[in-house]
Scaffold this motif. Sequence first.
Motif, PDB file in Angstrom:
ATOM      1  N   ARG A 130       0.874  -1.178   0.000  1.00 36.15           N
ATOM      2  CA  ARG A 130       0.000   0.000   0.000  1.00 36.15           C
ATOM      3  C   ARG A 130       0.910   1.226   0.000  1.00 36.15           C
ATOM      4  O   ARG A 130       1.906   1.259   0.729  1.00 36.15           O
ATOM      5  CB  ARG A 130      -0.860   0.031   1.266  1.00 36.15           C
ATOM      6  CG  ARG A 130      -1.667  -1.236   1.492  1.00 36.15           C
ATOM      7  CD  ARG A 130      -3.070  -1.150   1.004  1.00 36.15           C
ATOM      8  NE  ARG A 130      -3.864  -0.091   1.585  1.00 36.15           N
ATOM      9  CZ  ARG A 130      -4.912   0.448   0.965  1.00 36.15           C
ATOM     10  NH1 ARG A 130      -5.235   0.046  -0.256  1.00 36.15           N
ATOM     11  NH2 ARG A 130      -5.629   1.376   1.550  1.00 36.15           N
ATOM     12  N   TYR A 163       5.312  -1.885  12.855  1.00 32.63           N
ATOM     13  CA  TYR A 163       4.185  -2.820  12.779  1.00 32.63           C
ATOM     14  C   TYR A 163       4.361  -3.855  11.659  1.00 32.63           C
ATOM     15  O   TYR A 163       3.466  -4.671  11.419  1.00 32.63           O
ATOM     16  CB  TYR A 163       2.872  -2.047  12.586  1.00 32.63           C
ATOM     17  CG  TYR A 163       2.576  -1.098  13.744  1.00 32.63           C
ATOM     18  CD1 TYR A 163       2.481  -1.579  15.052  1.00 32.63           C
ATOM     19  CD2 TYR A 163       2.409   0.264  13.547  1.00 32.63           C
ATOM     20  CE1 TYR A 163       2.230  -0.718  16.116  1.00 32.63           C
ATOM     21  CE2 TYR A 163       2.153   1.134  14.598  1.00 32.63           C
ATOM     22  CZ  TYR A 163       2.066   0.634  15.883  1.00 32.63           C
ATOM     23  OH  TYR A 163       1.821   1.479  16.933  1.00 32.63           O
ATOM     24  N   ILE A 212       4.349  -3.568   8.380  1.00 26.85           N
ATOM     25  CA  ILE A 212       3.301  -3.428   7.361  1.00 26.85           C
ATOM     26  C   ILE A 212       3.926  -3.374   5.963  1.00 26.85           C
ATOM     27  O   ILE A 212       4.953  -2.721   5.765  1.00 26.85           O
ATOM     28  CB  ILE A 212       2.478  -2.145   7.639  1.00 26.85           C
ATOM     29  CG1 ILE A 212       1.649  -2.349   8.914  1.00 26.85           C
ATOM     30  CG2 ILE A 212       1.589  -1.779   6.454  1.00 26.85           C
ATOM     31  CD1 ILE A 212       0.957  -1.112   9.415  1.00 26.85           C
ATOM     32  N   ALA A 251      -3.137   4.844  -1.749  1.00 29.22           N
ATOM     33  CA  ALA A 251      -4.120   4.737  -0.666  1.00 29.22           C
ATOM     34  C   ALA A 251      -4.617   6.115  -0.245  1.00 29.22           C
ATOM     35  O   ALA A 251      -5.724   6.248   0.283  1.00 29.22           O
ATOM     36  CB  ALA A 251      -3.485   4.023   0.532  1.00 29.22           C
ATOM     37  N   VAL A 270      -8.083  10.447   1.736  1.00 23.48           N
ATOM     38  CA  VAL A 270      -8.238   8.993   1.707  1.00 23.48           C
ATOM     39  C   VAL A 270      -8.934   8.628   0.401  1.00 23.48           C
ATOM     40  O   VAL A 270     -10.001   9.178   0.083  1.00 23.48           O
ATOM     41  CB  VAL A 270      -9.081   8.506   2.915  1.00 23.48           C
ATOM     42  CG1 VAL A 270      -9.285   6.994   2.859  1.00 23.48           C
ATOM     43  CG2 VAL A 270      -8.410   8.905   4.234  1.00 23.48           C
ATOM     44  N   ARG A 302     -11.190   6.333  -1.509  1.00 26.71           N
ATOM     45  CA  ARG A 302     -12.210   5.352  -1.116  1.00 26.71           C
ATOM     46  C   ARG A 302     -12.273   4.225  -2.149  1.00 26.71           C
ATOM     47  O   ARG A 302     -11.776   4.357  -3.256  1.00 26.71           O
ATOM     48  CB  ARG A 302     -13.559   6.057  -0.967  1.00 26.71           C
ATOM     49  CG  ARG A 302     -13.536   6.984   0.273  1.00 26.71           C
ATOM     50  CD  ARG A 302     -14.492   8.140   0.141  1.00 26.71           C
ATOM     51  NE  ARG A 302     -15.847   7.728  -0.101  1.00 26.71           N
ATOM     52  CZ  ARG A 302     -16.814   7.666   0.839  1.00 26.71           C
ATOM     53  NH1 ARG A 302     -16.545   8.007   2.090  1.00 26.71           N
ATOM     54  NH2 ARG A 302     -18.026   7.307   0.527  1.00 26.71           N
ATOM     55  N   GLN A 304      -4.052   5.068   9.933  1.00 23.84           N
ATOM     56  CA  GLN A 304      -5.059   4.021  10.155  1.00 23.84           C
ATOM     57  C   GLN A 304      -5.904   3.780   8.898  1.00 23.84           C
ATOM     58  O   GLN A 304      -6.163   2.629   8.521  1.00 23.84           O
ATOM     59  CB  GLN A 304      -5.957   4.396  11.340  1.00 23.84           C
ATOM     60  CG  GLN A 304      -7.004   3.319  11.612  1.00 23.84           C
ATOM     61  CD  GLN A 304      -7.700   3.489  12.942  1.00 23.84           C
ATOM     62  OE1 GLN A 304      -7.489   4.483  13.646  1.00 23.84           O
ATOM     63  NE2 GLN A 304      -8.532   2.532  13.303  1.00 23.84           N
ATOM     64  N   ALA A 305      -6.308   4.877   8.240  1.00 24.10           N
ATOM     65  CA  ALA A 305      -7.151   4.732   7.044  1.00 24.10           C
ATOM     66  C   ALA A 305      -6.384   4.057   5.905  1.00 24.10           C
ATOM     67  O   ALA A 305      -6.932   3.232   5.180  1.00 24.10           O
ATOM     68  CB  ALA A 305      -7.654   6.101   6.597  1.00 24.10           C
ATOM     69  N   TRP A 306      -5.110   4.387   5.726  1.00 24.98           N
ATOM     70  CA  TRP A 306      -4.350   3.854   4.574  1.00 24.98           C
ATOM     71  C   TRP A 306      -3.809   2.449   4.816  1.00 24.98           C
ATOM     72  O   TRP A 306      -3.756   1.629   3.908  1.00 24.98           O
ATOM     73  CB  TRP A 306      -3.147   4.768   4.262  1.00 24.98           C
ATOM     74  CG  TRP A 306      -3.512   6.189   4.030  1.00 24.98           C
ATOM     75  CD1 TRP A 306      -4.589   6.670   3.328  1.00 24.98           C
ATOM     76  CD2 TRP A 306      -2.820   7.341   4.526  1.00 24.98           C
ATOM     77  NE1 TRP A 306      -4.596   8.038   3.348  1.00 24.98           N
ATOM     78  CE2 TRP A 306      -3.521   8.478   4.070  1.00 24.98           C
ATOM     79  CE3 TRP A 306      -1.664   7.545   5.296  1.00 24.98           C
ATOM     80  CZ2 TRP A 306      -3.114   9.791   4.374  1.00 24.98           C
ATOM     81  CZ3 TRP A 306      -1.256   8.834   5.581  1.00 24.98           C
ATOM     82  CH2 TRP A 306      -1.980   9.938   5.127  1.00 24.98           C
ATOM     83  N   PHE A 307      -3.369   2.205   6.053  1.00 23.89           N
ATOM     84  CA  PHE A 307      -2.652   0.944   6.301  1.00 23.89           C
ATOM     85  C   PHE A 307      -3.410  -0.015   7.224  1.00 23.89           C
ATOM     86  O   PHE A 307      -2.930  -1.117   7.504  1.00 23.89           O
ATOM     87  CB  PHE A 307      -1.256   1.253   6.873  1.00 23.89           C
ATOM     88  CG  PHE A 307      -0.421   2.116   5.955  1.00 23.89           C
ATOM     89  CD1 PHE A 307      -0.022   1.662   4.701  1.00 23.89           C
ATOM     90  CD2 PHE A 307      -0.048   3.407   6.330  1.00 23.89           C
ATOM     91  CE1 PHE A 307       0.738   2.454   3.847  1.00 23.89           C
ATOM     92  CE2 PHE A 307       0.714   4.212   5.480  1.00 23.89           C
ATOM     93  CZ  PHE A 307       1.099   3.730   4.235  1.00 23.89           C
ATOM     94  N   GLY A 308      -4.583   0.416   7.709  1.00 25.02           N
ATOM     95  CA  GLY A 308      -5.469  -0.503   8.413  1.00 25.02           C
ATOM     96  C   GLY A 308      -5.097  -0.830   9.847  1.00 25.02           C
ATOM     97  O   GLY A 308      -5.586  -1.836  10.385  1.00 25.02           O
ATOM     98  N   LEU A 309      -4.295   0.000  10.476  1.00 21.89           N
ATOM     99  CA  LEU A 309      -3.905  -0.285  11.856  1.00 21.89           C
ATOM    100  C   LEU A 309      -3.786   1.044  12.611  1.00 21.89           C
ATOM    101  O   LEU A 309      -3.245   2.008  12.067  1.00 21.89           O
ATOM    102  CB  LEU A 309      -2.554  -0.999  11.815  1.00 21.89           C
ATOM    103  CG  LEU A 309      -1.976  -1.573  13.085  1.00 21.89           C
ATOM    104  CD1 LEU A 309      -1.162  -2.818  12.734  1.00 21.89           C
ATOM    105  CD2 LEU A 309      -1.072  -0.568  13.779  1.00 21.89           C
TER     106      LEU A 309
END
Length: 282
Positions: A8, A33, A35, A62, A95, A97, A261-266
């Motif tokens: 991403r 993390y 990622i 992303a 972000v 979508r 958080q929005a781009w990488f999901g954590l």
Amino acid sequence: MILSGKSRVAGVMGWPVGHSRSPRLHGFWLQQYGIDGAYVPLPVPPDRIEPAIRALPALGLAGCNVTVPHKEAAFRLVDLLDPAAKRIGAVNTIVVRPDGSLEGRNTDAFGFRENLRDGAPGWDPAAGPAVVVGAGGAARAVAVALLDSGVPELRLVNRTRARAEELAADLGPGVPVRVIPWEWRASALADAGLLVNTTTQGMAGQPALDLPLAGLPPAAVVTDIVYTPLLTPLLKQAKERGNPVVDGLGMLLHQARPGFQAWFGLAPKVTPELRRFVLEGL
Ligand code: ATR
């Protein structure tokens, strides 16, 4: 982290962008993390901002952060805005979508609030008026954050009074905002619970903010959005007279959380290690 075909990718759009701390900050989290992602500088001159933003979904990115001088252009170019961006009139986080549309957010007010919560956990918004020095883009985000926190009064002090009046008008009718003339700035501190410098004064290479603190109550929290140096002349002066002080670095760190958080999901954490790592790069 070695990249893969599935990495991403996000970044920061600015001009110039070479001074941005965001790649280092997001890079730390990506590595911490584990990622599969990258966060890169995206140098975009002002006359290319529109095609650059429109290219985000086409390139499969992303999203991105947006910094000086593009935050207002991004506000105009995205497809939808979160409530904070609407109120501040600027976008610092985009972000992409799933349908390819662009969501513009502003996380600066969030970053300011979280930094204050970390640095001055005992601060009570109801304790007294909040004084904000400056009326630029940063002051807008700080003003929104403070009104949301429920301060009983917001006092805006700016060298150019018309800009403070404009900001007060933009914050809307029915909000407890007062514009205090620059000449009377020292008296604006009487009975204040919080003082915030949002100007560039006090930054390394700039003169200190010309604001005598004699009238500031001893319990008032003093914070600066400048973080180079960490202890600005204003914070030093406040610390010496015993006021609680909060430096500006945490605002930078916390404003980055929602985008990551929005781009990488954590949901990433602001830790002393992160602070040290970003400081080493200053
Ligand atoms: P940003 O969007 O990052 O907040 P800005 O729009 O350039 O930056 O705003 C800078 C702020 O610092 C303004 O409030 C500016 O006051 P003016 O509106 O009068 O320009 C303030 N500022 C800059 N230099 C200053 C100085 N020497 N004394 C007092 N305020 C100053």
